[in-house]
Each structure stands twice: as C-alpha cells, then as structure tokens.
Design a protein around this motif. Structure first.
Motif, short mmCIF file in Angstrom:
data_model
loop_
_atom_site.label_atom_id
_atom_site.label_comp_id
_atom_site.label_asym_id
_atom_site.label_seq_id
_atom_site.Cartn_x
_atom_site.Cartn_y
_atom_site.Cartn_z
N LEU A 58 0.87 -1.20 -0.09
CA LEU A 58 0.01 0.24 0.06
C LEU A 58 0.79 1.17 0.07
N MET A 59 1.75 1.38 0.79
CA MET A 59 2.75 2.63 1.15
C MET A 59 4.07 2.31 0.53
N ARG A 60 4.20 2.74 -0.70
CA ARG A 60 5.45 2.84 -1.41
C ARG A 60 6.48 3.53 -0.77
N THR A 61 6.10 4.56 -0.02
CA THR A 61 7.05 5.10 0.94
C THR A 61 6.21 5.59 2.18
N TRP A 62 6.79 5.44 3.15
CA TRP A 62 6.42 5.88 4.49
C TRP A 62 7.74 6.32 5.22
N GLU A 63 7.71 7.73 5.54
CA GLU A 63 8.77 8.27 6.17
C GLU A 63 8.44 9.04 7.49
N HIS A 64 8.69 8.52 8.70
CA HIS A 64 8.08 9.11 9.81
C HIS A 64 9.35 9.59 10.53
N THR A 65 9.33 10.81 10.97
CA THR A 65 10.46 11.10 11.82
C THR A 65 10.15 11.98 13.01
N ILE A 66 10.75 11.45 14.24
CA ILE A 66 10.18 11.80 15.26
C ILE A 66 11.68 12.73 15.80
N THR A 67 11.39 14.06 16.14
CA THR A 67 12.52 14.83 16.71
C THR A 67 12.06 15.29 18.26
N THR A 69 13.35 17.72 21.23
CA THR A 69 14.59 18.82 21.48
C THR A 69 14.29 19.45 22.95
N ARG A 70 15.26 19.63 23.61
CA ARG A 70 15.38 20.25 24.87
C ARG A 70 15.43 21.59 24.50
N VAL A 71 14.36 22.36 24.95
CA VAL A 71 14.14 23.51 24.68
C VAL A 71 14.57 24.67 26.06
N SER A 72 14.34 24.06 26.92
CA SER A 72 14.72 24.56 28.43
C SER A 72 14.85 23.63 29.44
N GLU A 73 15.32 23.98 30.55
CA GLU A 73 15.23 22.95 31.73
C GLU A 73 14.10 22.28 31.95
N ARG A 74 12.73 23.04 31.81
CA ARG A 74 11.51 22.56 32.04
C ARG A 74 10.62 22.22 30.81
N GLU A 75 11.12 22.54 29.38
CA GLU A 75 10.47 22.42 28.31
C GLU A 75 11.34 21.31 27.43
N THR A 76 10.14 20.50 26.69
CA THR A 76 10.77 19.87 25.64
C THR A 76 9.87 19.90 24.43
N ARG A 77 10.20 19.96 23.17
CA ARG A 77 9.78 19.90 22.13
C ARG A 77 9.69 18.59 21.28
N TYR A 78 8.51 18.13 20.93
CA TYR A 78 8.26 16.84 20.39
C TYR A 78 7.69 17.03 18.97
N THR A 79 8.27 16.70 17.81
CA THR A 79 7.74 17.04 16.72
C THR A 79 7.66 15.82 15.70
N ASP A 80 6.56 15.41 15.26
CA ASP A 80 6.24 14.56 14.26
C ASP A 80 6.29 14.90 12.93
N ARG A 81 6.95 14.17 12.01
CA ARG A 81 6.98 14.71 10.53
C ARG A 81 6.76 13.26 9.59
N VAL A 82 5.70 13.36 8.86
CA VAL A 82 5.43 12.20 8.36
C VAL A 82 5.06 12.56 6.64
N GLN A 83 6.18 11.73 5.79
CA GLN A 83 5.77 11.77 4.44
C GLN A 83 5.47 10.50 3.74
N ILE A 84 4.47 10.63 2.95
CA ILE A 84 3.85 9.32 2.44
C ILE A 84 3.60 9.31 1.16
N ASP A 85 3.81 8.08 0.50
CA ASP A 85 3.49 7.83 -1.05
C ASP A 85 2.59 6.72 -1.01
N ALA A 86 1.37 6.43 -1.14
CA ALA A 86 0.53 5.44 -1.45
C ALA A 86 -0.22 5.30 -2.57
N ARG A 87 0.49 5.95 -3.69
CA ARG A 87 0.09 5.78 -5.31
C ARG A 87 -1.10 6.54 -5.19
N ALA A 88 -2.04 6.16 -6.02
CA ALA A 88 -3.33 6.75 -6.08
C ALA A 88 -4.04 6.86 -4.84
#
Length: 155
Positions: A58-67, A69-88
């Motif tokens: 189904l999925m020719r390409t599935w690229e999921h990147t989880i990042t 990042t420590r922003v400060s002593e009390r804060e962390t940033r969580y990021t999901d980035r998803v790129q897909i190619d499921a044809r039609a």
C-alpha cells in the motif's frame, strides 16, 4: 496497530535496522505487511531523532521522523513529520494519517499537561466524525487492496 511478523516480538529498545510487521487498521482491518526501517540520523546536541523509512504494498514510501528537542530546563519539544506515497490512494491515506496523528498529539498534550506518565490519567477521546470517516476510509482501502489481490492476511 502493528503486530510483529514472526515470533520475536517487538524489541524493548529500538535499534537501527529493519523489521517486518503486519499492519491492522483499528486493530481489526488487515492492511498487509510493512517494513519498518529504523535509523537515528545525526542531530544537534540537545535533540534526539528517530526515523522510520518504511514501505509496503500500500505504502510505497512511509517516512516518519520523530524529533525531541530540549528547549529549556523544563520544556521539551516533540515533533512528528510524516511523508507518504500511497500511489493513487495517497489523498485518502493522508486523511487517515492526519486524523491519527492529530489524535496522538492531543493525547501527548494531555499527558504533558497532567505532568505524569500514567496512561490511566488520560481521558477517553469520544468518537468523532473524523474518526468515523477514517474507519470507513480504511475499510474501503482494505477492500480495494483485497479486490486487486494486494492484500493477504497472515494465518
């Protein structure tokens, strides 16, 4: 949901490499096998990056990147980035993935706001029109894959 192909089960800690899994939509609709390809790209000192470059019939390409990042002593940033190619089927699959990741981000936000790691503290999310549409779309995708002989169910 994913279930590991074979009897090895999921690793306790992910390491770089590939793993075969069977993909189920909502735990009940079989969508076939998928390869999970884990890597840990280099990143900044205050960040952690995990990338899954997977693929399936189904999925020719599935690229999921989880990042994370420590922003400060009390804060962390969580990021999901998803790129897909499921044809039609890419537009329909994109709607489902967007709904699932929006749900995931809401749950992570509630977890962060509660300042605890206990899942029991998270309230249940009621069914919405988006979730119902995602279920119907997954059923349609599974039916199309089965009709064209692209779907097999493990025994």
């Amino acid at each position: 949901a994913f279930s590991p192909a074979g009897s090895a089960g999921f690793p306790r800690t992910w390491v770089a490499g590939e793993m075969q899994v069977f993909l189920w939509a909502f735990g009940v609709i079989p969508l076939g096998y998928q390869t999970i390809g884990i890597s840990f790209p280099s990143c900044e000192a205050e960040s952690f990056v995990l990338r899954d470059r997977g693929h399936s019939l189904l999925m020719r390409t599935w690229e999921h990147t989880i990042t994370i990042t420590r922003v400060s002593e009390r804060e962390t940033r969580y990021t999901d980035r998803v790129q897909i190619d499921a044809r039609a089927l890419t537009p329909a699959v994109r709607v489902i993935i967007d709904a699932l990741f929006a749900h995931r981000q809401r749950r992570l936000g509630m977890l962060a706001a509660s300042n605890t790691l206990a899942h029991s503290s998270l309230p249940a999310v009621p069914a919405t029109a988006v979730r119902i549409a995602a279920i119907l779309a997954a059923i349609c995708i599974a039916a199309l894959l089965w009709a064209f002989g692209l779907l097999s169910v493990p025994h």
